[in-house]
Design a protein around this motif. Sequence first.
Motif, PDB file in Angstrom:
ATOM      1  N   TYR A 129       0.798  -1.230   0.000  1.00 34.50           N
ATOM      2  CA  TYR A 129       0.000   0.000   0.000  1.00 34.50           C
ATOM      3  C   TYR A 129       0.827   1.276   0.000  1.00 34.50           C
ATOM      4  N   GLY A 130       2.046   1.210   0.470  1.00 35.31           N
ATOM      5  CA  GLY A 130       2.891   2.397   0.469  1.00 35.31           C
ATOM      6  C   GLY A 130       2.805   3.199   1.751  1.00 35.31           C
ATOM      7  N   ASP A 131       1.582   3.530   2.187  1.00 35.94           N
ATOM      8  CA  ASP A 131       1.428   4.293   3.427  1.00 35.94           C
ATOM      9  C   ASP A 131       0.096   3.953   4.086  1.00 35.94           C
ATOM     10  N   VAL A 132      -0.071   4.435   5.307  1.00 41.46           N
ATOM     11  CA  VAL A 132      -1.260   4.124   6.104  1.00 41.46           C
ATOM     12  C   VAL A 132      -2.517   4.698   5.448  1.00 41.46           C
ATOM     13  N   GLU A 133      -2.394   5.887   4.882  1.00 42.00           N
ATOM     14  CA  GLU A 133      -3.560   6.536   4.275  1.00 42.00           C
ATOM     15  C   GLU A 133      -4.141   5.691   3.141  1.00 42.00           C
ATOM     16  N   GLU A 134      -3.285   5.164   2.294  1.00 42.92           N
ATOM     17  CA  GLU A 134      -3.751   4.340   1.184  1.00 42.92           C
ATOM     18  C   GLU A 134      -4.350   3.029   1.700  1.00 42.92           C
ATOM     19  N   PHE A 135      -3.735   2.479   2.749  1.00 42.74           N
ATOM     20  CA  PHE A 135      -4.259   1.260   3.368  1.00 42.74           C
ATOM     21  C   PHE A 135      -5.682   1.490   3.874  1.00 42.74           C
ATOM     22  N   GLU A 136      -5.890   2.571   4.607  1.00 40.05           N
ATOM     23  CA  GLU A 136      -7.217   2.847   5.168  1.00 40.05           C
ATOM     24  C   GLU A 136      -8.224   3.195   4.085  1.00 40.05           C
ATOM     25  N   LYS A 137      -7.770   3.870   3.037  1.00 38.73           N
ATOM     26  CA  LYS A 137      -8.669   4.205   1.924  1.00 38.73           C
ATOM     27  C   LYS A 137      -9.207   2.937   1.268  1.00 38.73           C
ATOM     28  N   THR A 138      -8.372   1.911   1.153  1.00 37.90           N
ATOM     29  CA  THR A 138      -8.819   0.669   0.524  1.00 37.90           C
ATOM     30  C   THR A 138      -9.880  -0.018   1.375  1.00 37.90           C
ATOM     31  N   PHE A 139      -9.766   0.068   2.694  1.00 41.99           N
ATOM     32  CA  PHE A 139     -10.835  -0.454   3.548  1.00 41.99           C
ATOM     33  C   PHE A 139     -12.123   0.341   3.346  1.00 41.99           C
ATOM     34  N   GLU A 140     -11.998   1.639   3.162  1.00 42.48           N
ATOM     35  CA  GLU A 140     -13.183   2.453   2.871  1.00 42.48           C
ATOM     36  C   GLU A 140     -13.807   2.030   1.541  1.00 42.48           C
ATOM     37  N   ASP A 141     -12.960   1.723   0.574  1.00 41.03           N
ATOM     38  CA  ASP A 141     -13.465   1.246  -0.716  1.00 41.03           C
ATOM     39  C   ASP A 141     -14.183  -0.091  -0.556  1.00 41.03           C
ATOM     40  N   PHE A 142     -13.621  -0.968   0.276  1.00 39.69           N
ATOM     41  CA  PHE A 142     -14.284  -2.251   0.533  1.00 39.69           C
ATOM     42  C   PHE A 142     -15.644  -2.021   1.185  1.00 39.69           C
ATOM     43  N   ALA A 143     -15.688  -1.123   2.153  1.00 39.12           N
ATOM     44  CA  ALA A 143     -16.959  -0.838   2.834  1.00 39.12           C
ATOM     45  C   ALA A 143     -18.011  -0.345   1.854  1.00 39.12           C
ATOM     46  N   SER A 144     -17.593   0.380   0.811  1.00 37.00           N
ATOM     47  CA  SER A 144     -18.551   0.908  -0.168  1.00 37.00           C
ATOM     48  C   SER A 144     -19.176  -0.193  -1.014  1.00 37.00           C
ATOM     49  N   LEU A 145     -18.569  -1.392  -1.008  1.00 37.56           N
ATOM     50  CA  LEU A 145     -19.144  -2.522  -1.752  1.00 37.56           C
ATOM     51  C   LEU A 145     -20.347  -3.123  -1.036  1.00 37.56           C
ATOM     52  N   VAL A 146     -20.489  -2.833   0.251  1.00 32.77           N
ATOM     53  CA  VAL A 146     -21.513  -3.465   1.084  1.00 32.77           C
ATOM     54  C   VAL A 146     -22.799  -2.644   1.023  1.00 32.77           C
TER      55      VAL A 146
END
Length: 450
Positions: free
Chosen positions: A197-214
Amino acid sequence: MSNLDHISHCYFIGIGGIGMSALARYLKQAGKNVAGYDKTPSALTEQLVSEGINIHYQDDYDSIPAQYKDVNNAQVIYTPAIPVDFGELVRFRESGITILKRAQLLGQISKTMTCLAVAGTHGKTTTSAILTHLLYESKVPMTAFCGGIIEKYNTNYIHTGNKVMVVEADEFDRSFMNLQPEIAGVTAMDADHLDIYGDVEEFEKTFEDFASLVPQGNLLTTEVVSLPGKKVGFNNGDYQILNYRIQDESYYFDFKTPNQLFENIKWNLPGKHNLSNAALAMSMAVEYGVQPEKLIKALGTFPGVDRRFTYRLNSDELVLIDDYAHHPTEINAVFQAVSELYPDEEKLVVFQPHLYSRTKDFMDDFAHSLAQFDQVYLLDIYPARELPIPGITSQSLQNRIEKITSGITSMVTKDKLENELQRSNKRIICMLGAGDIGVEIKKIAAKWVK
């Protein structure tokens, strides 16, 4: 699985992985011919072979039967843990055959059933295993792909029907973005896989993207997760754990749903983190529509997951605990559990760091987590898919720990580990890591139990 209806032969590169082996079983059960490659034999590959799946252990494209190379009727599935220049993978790409990542196949399957997905940096394997057991005992027709071996069932794949799919939603390589979850749970969002992911911000953003699938209203999270959704927490949230206490090495707690309160529930897995995992699994099952009374009855019979606070030995003379913990937060959770169970005894930990990149990214956090123990033994870093990083070694981790604690910290090799543990005279021993330390602890336990 409509996209694979025309496929007769499926070939897995990395078939011995915990996620890959479950998919291989699924396709075999669906009537496909299944074969594959793995680097070394293991208990999992031996079990797959016993179920009629052909496996070889050499990178040898030419030895693969022709049916698995048929561009019209064959499918190749690979794990991202396989190097991009791996010979068989390169040759398959050159042949023009369709190739899927493991996560892409899981995503296809998730579209054919009601998908209940469990994500999170820690706890997703245990939570998805608990959810699988709850639904199994509640007679819900389901297919479960677990990231660990459920002990009672002795498998990572359970199939009783095609109504519901339970799946561990893996954040590595953004794999969970391929899923189509109807209900999802998130256990934790502590940063990990920063090499991806490179950094924490990108890591957390991807979890937000996953949440948007629900679908809206169908995301549940523990209270430590910042994503919007229904909360599962201690003394607060939409689902609540109340009045938890320890009695005879088991937890007892009350559980409050949005509509009811259930009292004095028994739970056998040690650790506050596992109690949180159990509550999240129960909450997801309630959201799906299972009666809470059935879930409470089933919860008391959950047998555990291999290498998740597994007692290899448990006697008045010696307690030997095996756990997959490979992140500082997970080490903290193990320490919290053993401290609750054995508050007045000294505790020894054997830790095998997993990945140079993870050790580099969390060096100080690892040091503070391990320094809580009275004695620390460190094995060399397990590299898995990585090459060494200059200056990142278990010795450098030992140096950090020694700056924090006056406790004993030592480097140890596998061949001397058993003797060192015997010399320590500690009754409480925890062996932690995601590499091959699990093999070592089973060897030691087998000798000591005689």
